[in-house]
Write an enzyme that holds these catalytic residues in place. Structure first.
Site, PDB file in Angstrom:
ATOM      1  N   CYS A   1      -1.949 -28.150  -7.669  1.00 30.60           N
ATOM      2  CA  CYS A   1      -2.048 -27.103  -6.649  1.00 30.60           C
ATOM      3  C   CYS A   1      -3.477 -27.008  -6.112  1.00 30.60           C
ATOM      4  CB  CYS A   1      -1.607 -25.760  -7.231  1.00 30.60           C
ATOM      5  SG  CYS A   1       0.142 -25.677  -7.662  1.00 30.60           S
TER       6      CYS A   1
ATOM      7  N   GLU B   1      -6.356 -27.399  -8.641  1.00 28.85           N
ATOM      8  CA  GLU B   1      -7.141 -27.565  -9.843  1.00 28.85           C
ATOM      9  C   GLU B   1      -8.227 -28.629  -9.665  1.00 28.85           C
ATOM     10  OE1 GLU B   1      -3.874 -26.531  -9.356  1.00 28.85           O
ATOM     11  OE2 GLU B   1      -2.969 -27.690 -10.957  1.00 28.85           O
TER      12      GLU B   1
END
Length: 786
Positions: free
Chosen positions: A430, A432
């Site tokens: 997502c 990270e």
């Protein structure tokens, strides 16, 4: 999009996901014959080689890149060594209305007769759940946190450019040289290193075998092919598969196939549902593109066609199925392959190039579920590239997501990575952050921060079940001031975080011991030099993350309590808790007061934003720097995927006026409907959070299509993004869709089969979401640009 790509796209889009049990059966047969004969790393490598040697191959009509995880597109393998699905699990996967997978009845029967009897009790999930301490299980069942590794391999796997300059034979040579330097006299781990290195060597052979089998299949297809053009394409496929991954690629086509074989290797070996990503694909491909276009052996349209083939290949790879809590926290077919575009080079200069623009065009034209492009914007990124991204965003696909490249670099430098590694790093999954090709950065699961406040207000008791699930921190009636309440909250937070980390560390050692990943270890820096596995501290950097959810909900709830109970004293804490316990039954006036008369986060109001900062700092204090088992530490990041919907179901009514069981806020976004002063106020609130102390923050915004129609509108949008990033923001993404369209899609799903929306750090087809997730997206504030 030419005819070939149109045909391949249509097939990928229309093919329904199915379960293939072939990998599970091959693995079971191998383990029955060989378990106990070899050291575990070698056993895992030989199993991988067995899979690469025997799995069914597929080369589809018109394909230029080849290779599938299963025997056909969207045929999803299962991983019984991680999660041994029951026959009932498989039937549910086949029958459920959302994220269903076709499972043949005869396959269920084979699973019952062959796979389940061997793996039941031996899978990682069974090992973990058979060892759970009671206090952990109580908190887990109450929805205080989730655990990623309870049914999937740990980590986000992102590559740097190494595989474009080294073939598997080069890696084998490197491994052989490392073996000669083993010091059995002075290194007590020399024997363990030897086993790991032997396993890595076998893994290199395995993926070469896999490629050569595709070569042989392509040659056999030539003999039956009547079309002379297709004959030549098949011969070219054979030539490419003979070259890579054994040797380093030399052409654009070879480079793409090289990546794809490595991608398939990692997700075949072990990494079910692991966000495998090529990292900075545009930077990796550009030298090949530049060299060949200058030589006249490649033109822009051919390069675009080949990249389109890669996009379609990624889309063919539906995520392995999830069950239990994991299915509730992340119900999607998306396998989280994120493509980083733009950003900076290792030397710190602007990295945008022609391939960056081609990748954006491909994403726009194909508008598939995956891969998900992300655009990385530094101070040096040209406006032309940001505008090109904005033009795709306004199409309403929910991508590309936008990242602050400078912040991504600084986040990594802050925790000790060198500047070159940080610049070569980026984001995966997502949002990270990690050092591509050099880091195992492990997501350990989500933390339900609003639930921690709820148990604080109930002295350790779960409001929904009445069970004691954490430690008692005092009767709320005894809290004389807001500071007393907040002190109890931080005690609960520290308890829950420590509880989670304690079990995370146990699970981490379980994976290092029982599920090494020798092929993945080959392509990640320092695993060979260290003679250690990816899951056992082999990479240069080894980071664990806890993903914190619901900061908007918990901030607004604390703000409501502070405002109405302790400052204005318009209600007692006991009265408020009674209303929450009864889900505001007969207390609508109170609920509306809480909802309309409280300073809320996301409106550039310091009364609320100061509370947000305090909560964020408390999360940082509780998590950052706690030791993992690989000589490194934990950090926090702020994302939720779709776990804020699951966590909401596990939460009673909250003091900000939210009804029980409704979603909490997502990522670092404000609570649904609480951001009332426009997007500028939202980013100003977010800028008060020291986002560089995290491993990534996620901000969702929904804007109306009517306000991004003109070039002037796009300038406003890009100006908003640039401003947010100047203020220290990590990430922002946009849904460009109106409520009328979403409501119509609910009524007529067949007419909106390709309507993509941004769910969290990924986009999904709106009609594939269940009703709760659809309503969550609709409930987000539809912002207008001033």
């Amino acid at each position: 999009m030419n005819r070939r790509i149109e045909t391949l796209r249509k097939a990928s889009f229309e093919t329904k996901p199915s379960i293939s049990i072939e990998r599970a059966v091959l693995e079971t047969e191998f383990y029955q014959e060989n378990n106990g004969k070899y050291a575990l790393p070698v056993l895992r490598a030989l199993c991988f080689k067995h899979l690469c040697t025997h799995k069914t191959l597929y080369i589809g009509d018109g394909e230029l890149l080849v290779g599938e995880r299963g025997p056909a597109p969207k045929a999803v393998s299962t991983f019984p060594e991680l999660t041994c699905h029951s026959a009932d699990d498989l039937r549910i996967l086949n029958d459920r209305s959302m994220t269903c997978y076709a499972v043949a009845p005869e396959d269920i029967k084979t699973y019952e007769q062959k796979v389940i009897p061997y793996w039941q009790g031996r899978s990682m999930r069974d090992r973990i759940f058979n060892s759970l301490p009671e206090d952990w299980q109580r908190a887990y069942e109450a929805g205080l946190f989730t655990e990623f590794m309870e049914q999937r391999a740990p980590g986000h796997t992102a590559l740097d450019g190494t595989i474009y300059s080294m073939g598997m034979l080069d890696f084998k040579d490197k491994i052989a040289k490392r073996i000669t330097r083993l010091d059995y006299a002075h290194d007590p781990q020399a024997s363990d290193r030897a086993e790991q290195l032997q396993a890595m060597d076998i893994a290199c052979d395995a993926v070469i075998i896999f490629a050569h089998r595709h070569r042989d299949l392509a040659i056999s297809m030539v003999e039956k092919e009547q079309d002379p053009v297709r004959k030549e394409e098949l011969l070219q496929i054979a030539r490419v598969c003979n070259k890579v991954p054994a040797y380093k690629p030399e052409t654009f086509h070879e480079a793409l196939q090289m990546y794809w074989f490595v991608h398939l290797g990692t997700i075949t070996e072990l990494n079910g549902w692991d966000a495998m990503t090529p990292g900075h694909l545009d930077q990796h491909l550009y030298p090949f593109y530049q060299r060949e276009t200058e030589a006249g052996t490649l033109d822009r349209e051919r390069a675009k066609e080949l990249i389109s083939c890669l996009w379609i290949k990624v889309n063919n790879h539906t995520a392995p199925p999830k069950v239990g809590v994991t299915a509730k926290e992340s119900g999607t077919y998306n396998d989280f392959t994120q493509i980083n575009l733009g950003g900076v080079t290792a030397e710190g200069s602007d990295a945008c190039n022609e391939v960056s623009y081609i990748c954006l065009e491909v994403s726009d034209e194909l508008h598939l579920l995956q891969p998900q492009p992300s655009v990385h914007i530094s101070q040096q990124t040209p406006d032309r590239f940001v505008t090109a991204a904005a033009k795709v965003i306004r199409k309403g696909y929910g991508y590309p997501s936008l990242f602050n490249s400078d912040a991504v670099v600084m986040e990594q430098v802050r925790v000790g990575k060198n500047i070159k590694d940080a610049r070569e790093g980026g984001t995966s999954g997502c949002i990270e952050t990690g050092a591509f090709g050099k880091e195992a950065y492990i997501l350990t699961g989500y933390l339900n921060v609003p639930k921690i406040l709820e148990v604080t207000l109930n002295n350790g008791v779960d409001q929904l079940t009445g069970k004691l699930v954490t430690l008692p921190t005092g009767d709320p009636a005894d809290f004389s001031c807001f500071e007393d309440l907040y002190t109890a909250f931080t005690r609960q937070l520290e308890y829950v975080v420590n509880l989670k980390i304690r079990m995370n560390n146990y699970i981490e050692r379980m994976y290092a011991k029982y599920s090494p990943a020798p092929f993945l270890s080959v392509v990640i820096h320092d695993c060979i030099e260290n003679g250690r596995d990816y899951y056992d501290g082999g990479p240069r950097y080894n980071t664990n993350y806890i993903q914190c959810c619901g900061i908007g909900t918990v901030t607004d709830s604390l703000s409501a309590i502070k405002t109405h109970v302790y400052t204005n004293r318009t209600i007692s804490l006991g009265q408020l808790l009674n209303a929450l316990k009864n889900n505001f039954a007969d207390e609508e006036a109170l609920r509306l007061t809480l909802w309309n008369k409280t300073p809320f986060y996301g409106n550039d109001d310091d009364l609320a934003d100061d509370i947000m900062k305090e909560v964020y700092n408390s999360l940082y204090t509780a998590i950052d720097g706690k030791a993992n088992t690989k000589g490194s530490v934990y950090h926090l990041n702020m994302l939720s995927t779709t776990c804020h919907v699951y966590f909401g179901k596990m939460l009673g009514a909250s003091a900000n006026g939210r009804f029980a069981c409704l979603p909490t806020s997502d990522g670092t976004s404000p609570s649904h409907g609480a951001d009332r002063n426009g997007p500028t106020a939202v980013i100003k609130s977010l800028s008060k959070m020291d986002q560089l102390k995290s491993g990534g923050t996620l901000l969702n915004q929904r804007i109306l299509p009517a306000i991004v129609k003109s070039d002037e509108d796009l300038e406003k949008l890009t100006g908003l993004v640039r401003t947010y990033f100047t203020l220290g923001g990590h990430h922002i993404q946009f849904n460009v869709v109106d409520t009328k369209t979403l409501r119509d899609a609910q009524k007529h799903p067949d007419e909106y089969s390709d309507l993509l929306v941004r769910v969290a750090g990924y986009s999904d087809y709106f009609v594939d979401l269940d009703r709760e997730h659809q309503e969550e997206i609709i409930s987000r504030t539809a912002q207008e640009m001033a």
